[in-house]
Design a protein around this motif. Structure first.
Motif, PDB file in Angstrom:
ATOM      1  N   ARG A   1      55.026   1.289  34.812  1.00 59.03           N
ATOM      2  CA  ARG A   1      53.914   1.639  34.006  1.00 59.03           C
ATOM      3  C   ARG A   1      53.479   0.241  33.239  1.00 59.03           C
ATOM      4  O   ARG A   1      54.521   0.108  32.510  1.00 59.03           O
ATOM      5  CB  ARG A   1      53.862   2.939  33.430  1.00 59.03           C
ATOM      6  N   SER A   2      52.329  -0.187  33.211  1.00 60.68           N
ATOM      7  CA  SER A   2      51.958  -1.065  32.090  1.00 60.68           C
ATOM      8  C   SER A   2      51.831  -0.447  30.888  1.00 60.68           C
ATOM      9  O   SER A   2      50.921   0.563  30.769  1.00 60.68           O
ATOM     10  CB  SER A   2      50.897  -2.042  32.752  1.00 60.68           C
ATOM     11  N   ILE A   3      52.193  -1.117  29.728  1.00 59.77           N
ATOM     12  CA  ILE A   3      52.164  -0.681  28.458  1.00 59.77           C
ATOM     13  C   ILE A   3      51.752  -1.457  27.419  1.00 59.77           C
ATOM     14  O   ILE A   3      51.905  -2.549  27.463  1.00 59.77           O
ATOM     15  CB  ILE A   3      53.260   0.273  28.141  1.00 59.77           C
ATOM     16  N   LEU A   4      50.705  -1.009  26.746  1.00 66.92           N
ATOM     17  CA  LEU A   4      50.216  -2.037  25.443  1.00 66.92           C
ATOM     18  C   LEU A   4      51.037  -1.355  24.235  1.00 66.92           C
ATOM     19  O   LEU A   4      50.754  -0.347  23.738  1.00 66.92           O
ATOM     20  CB  LEU A   4      48.560  -2.044  25.285  1.00 66.92           C
ATOM     21  N   SER A   5      51.719  -2.383  23.406  1.00 69.06           N
ATOM     22  CA  SER A   5      52.299  -1.763  22.198  1.00 69.06           C
ATOM     23  C   SER A   5      51.445  -2.527  21.045  1.00 69.06           C
ATOM     24  O   SER A   5      51.512  -3.925  20.979  1.00 69.06           O
ATOM     25  CB  SER A   5      53.688  -2.045  22.024  1.00 69.06           C
ATOM     26  N   ALA A   6      50.661  -1.962  20.353  1.00 70.08           N
ATOM     27  CA  ALA A   6      49.528  -2.472  19.342  1.00 70.08           C
ATOM     28  C   ALA A   6      49.721  -2.111  17.951  1.00 70.08           C
ATOM     29  O   ALA A   6      50.231  -1.086  18.025  1.00 70.08           O
ATOM     30  CB  ALA A   6      48.059  -2.481  19.780  1.00 70.08           C
ATOM     31  N   THR A   7      48.977  -2.747  17.012  1.00 69.16           N
ATOM     32  CA  THR A   7      49.179  -2.431  15.538  1.00 69.16           C
ATOM     33  C   THR A   7      47.884  -2.003  15.156  1.00 69.16           C
ATOM     34  O   THR A   7      46.700  -2.758  15.499  1.00 69.16           O
ATOM     35  CB  THR A   7      49.542  -3.654  14.917  1.00 69.16           C
ATOM     36  N   SER A   8      47.787  -1.058  14.450  1.00 66.72           N
ATOM     37  CA  SER A   8      46.537  -0.567  13.776  1.00 66.72           C
ATOM     38  C   SER A   8      46.357  -1.145  12.329  1.00 66.72           C
ATOM     39  O   SER A   8      45.155  -1.146  11.796  1.00 66.72           O
ATOM     40  CB  SER A   8      46.286   0.825  13.763  1.00 66.72           C
ATOM     41  N   GLY A   9      47.382  -1.409  11.552  1.00 71.78           N
ATOM     42  CA  GLY A   9      47.201  -1.720  10.241  1.00 71.78           C
ATOM     43  C   GLY A   9      47.256  -0.360   9.464  1.00 71.78           C
ATOM     44  O   GLY A   9      47.284   0.805  10.042  1.00 71.78           O
ATOM     45  N   MET A  10      47.207  -0.382   8.068  1.00 68.86           N
ATOM     46  CA  MET A  10      47.565   0.782   7.255  1.00 68.86           C
ATOM     47  C   MET A  10      46.006   1.283   7.160  1.00 68.86           C
ATOM     48  O   MET A  10      45.137   0.519   6.782  1.00 68.86           O
ATOM     49  CB  MET A  10      48.072   0.460   5.956  1.00 68.86           C
ATOM     50  N   GLY A  11      45.893   2.748   7.362  1.00 70.74           N
ATOM     51  CA  GLY A  11      44.784   3.383   6.966  1.00 70.74           C
ATOM     52  C   GLY A  11      43.928   3.345   7.936  1.00 70.74           C
ATOM     53  O   GLY A  11      43.609   2.702   8.991  1.00 70.74           O
ATOM     54  N   ALA A  12      42.451   4.423   7.897  1.00 67.93           N
ATOM     55  CA  ALA A  12      41.758   4.643   9.020  1.00 67.93           C
ATOM     56  C   ALA A  12      40.637   3.447   9.042  1.00 67.93           C
ATOM     57  O   ALA A  12      40.348   3.246  10.326  1.00 67.93           O
ATOM     58  CB  ALA A  12      41.047   5.897   8.558  1.00 67.93           C
ATOM     59  N   PRO A  13      40.469   2.701   8.191  1.00 63.44           N
ATOM     60  CA  PRO A  13      39.378   1.882   8.324  1.00 63.44           C
ATOM     61  C   PRO A  13      39.955   0.708   9.227  1.00 63.44           C
ATOM     62  O   PRO A  13      39.235   0.132  10.182  1.00 63.44           O
ATOM     63  CB  PRO A  13      39.082   1.031   6.914  1.00 63.44           C
ATOM     64  N   SER A  14      40.996   0.258   9.057  1.00 63.26           N
ATOM     65  CA  SER A  14      41.629  -0.798   9.920  1.00 63.26           C
ATOM     66  C   SER A  14      41.878  -0.270  11.370  1.00 63.26           C
ATOM     67  O   SER A  14      41.400  -0.915  12.281  1.00 63.26           O
ATOM     68  CB  SER A  14      43.108  -1.327   9.190  1.00 63.26           C
ATOM     69  N   LEU A  15      42.373   0.965  11.374  1.00 59.84           N
ATOM     70  CA  LEU A  15      42.398   1.693  12.705  1.00 59.84           C
ATOM     71  C   LEU A  15      41.221   1.643  13.456  1.00 59.84           C
ATOM     72  O   LEU A  15      41.205   1.385  14.825  1.00 59.84           O
ATOM     73  CB  LEU A  15      43.217   3.111  12.510  1.00 59.84           C
ATOM     74  N   SER A  16      40.188   1.880  12.835  1.00 65.50           N
ATOM     75  CA  SER A  16      38.981   2.341  13.424  1.00 65.50           C
ATOM     76  C   SER A  16      38.371   0.914  14.155  1.00 65.50           C
ATOM     77  O   SER A  16      37.803   0.776  15.135  1.00 65.50           O
ATOM     78  CB  SER A  16      37.966   2.680  12.244  1.00 65.50           C
ATOM     79  N   ILE A  17      38.856  -0.186  13.594  1.00 59.52           N
ATOM     80  CA  ILE A  17      38.228  -1.370  13.971  1.00 59.52           C
ATOM     81  C   ILE A  17      39.130  -1.763  15.506  1.00 59.52           C
ATOM     82  O   ILE A  17      38.560  -2.079  16.461  1.00 59.52           O
ATOM     83  CB  ILE A  17      38.600  -2.700  13.029  1.00 59.52           C
ATOM     84  N   VAL A  18      40.650  -1.641  15.449  1.00 62.77           N
ATOM     85  CA  VAL A  18      41.387  -1.780  16.337  1.00 62.77           C
ATOM     86  C   VAL A  18      40.998  -0.964  17.534  1.00 62.77           C
ATOM     87  O   VAL A  18      41.032  -1.502  18.913  1.00 62.77           O
ATOM     88  CB  VAL A  18      42.861  -1.877  15.798  1.00 62.77           C
TER      89      VAL A  18
END
Length: 257
Positions: free
Chosen positions: A64-81
């Motif tokens: 299975r192909s998987i992406l391991s990604a980073t959101s950064g801290m907090g909801a504003p950064s996560l929402s962009i990613v």
């Protein structure tokens, strides 16, 4: 569109290869994203290390192909990613984070699997109205619970409080600002009586985005602080908690159809 590289995550659909992943393991900490990729994935490629939003693509032993990604801290950064991940084809996201328990029976080192979130986050208000439910995908959630049981990892499932600030919003007074607003005094005890399990800073917005954007989302957090005892993170147990959360998520993904 496929050849577009997105400004924040630093990669596009064409960078994902001939077998692009549709599921992402999303961590706030870039070191955790790197750890997941190097420990659990095979044939790993670095997609981007842009702005500390590190992303890696690889394969589980089952192919299975998987992406391991980073959101950064907090909801504003996560929402962009998350917005950009959905645009490159991601359809399932499991957040792997850390949290502080607010129930006395939840021990540091265990994991909390969020079935839903009390969402007190400004970013979420731009996604959907406050009344809009912040609920995890039931199938991903059951997969996480099953994996935790099989691994014999101490785990709890229930409602999470997602807030925007680490100090004031989680009723911490041992900080640069010991003078909390009146509305925050006693809020942890109030949440405790509402059977909320823990504090964290991202999954409420993630769950609302999932409902609006039509993807599946779940969240698992390693417990690194016991807020019924004190305000501080227990560093001795942090690595255990994070390892347990990662192992549970990876094993859950391996079993998802």
């Amino acid at each position: 569109m496929a050849d577009k590289r997105f400004y924040h995550i630093g990669f596009g659909q064409n960078d994902l290869g001939s077998s692009p992943p549709t599921i992402a393991l999303l961590s706030g900490d870039p070191e955790r994203s790197h750890l997941i990729a190097q420990t659990y994935l095979q044939d790993v490629r670095v997609l981007s290390e842009n702005r500390g939003l590190n992303s890696y693509v690889g394969y589980l032993p089952n192919g299975r192909s998987i992406l391991s990604a980073t959101s950064g801290m907090g909801a504003p950064s996560l929402s962009i990613v998350v917005n950009e991940l959905v645009q490159v084809g991601i359809r399932q996201i499991i957040r792997i984070g850390t949290c502080g328990s607010i129930q006395p029976y939840i021990q540091v080192g265990s994991v909390v699997i969020s079935s839903a979130a009390l969402c007190r986050q400004g970013a979420a208000y731009d996604i959907a109205p406050v009344e809009y439910p912040a609920a995890a995908d039931p199938f991903l959630t059951v997969a996480l619970v099953k994996a935790a049981r099989e691994l014999k990892i101490e785990h709890y499932i229930g409602i999470t409080a997602s807030v925007d600030t680490f100090y004031e919003g989680q009723e911490r007074t041992d900080s640069a600002n010991p003078n909390l607003m009146r509305s925050l005094h006693g809020i942890t005890e109030e949440y405790r009586r509402l059977n909320i399990l823990n504090y964290e800073m991202e999954c409420g917005t993630l769950f609302k985005m999932a409902g609006v954007y039509k993807f599946a989302a779940a969240a698992i957090c390693g417990v690194v602080a016991g807020r019924t005892i004190g305000e501080n993170i227990i560093l001795e147990q942090r690595n255990i908690a994070v390892k347990n959360a990662i192992a549970t998520a990876v094993n859950a993904v391996a079993e998802i159809e």
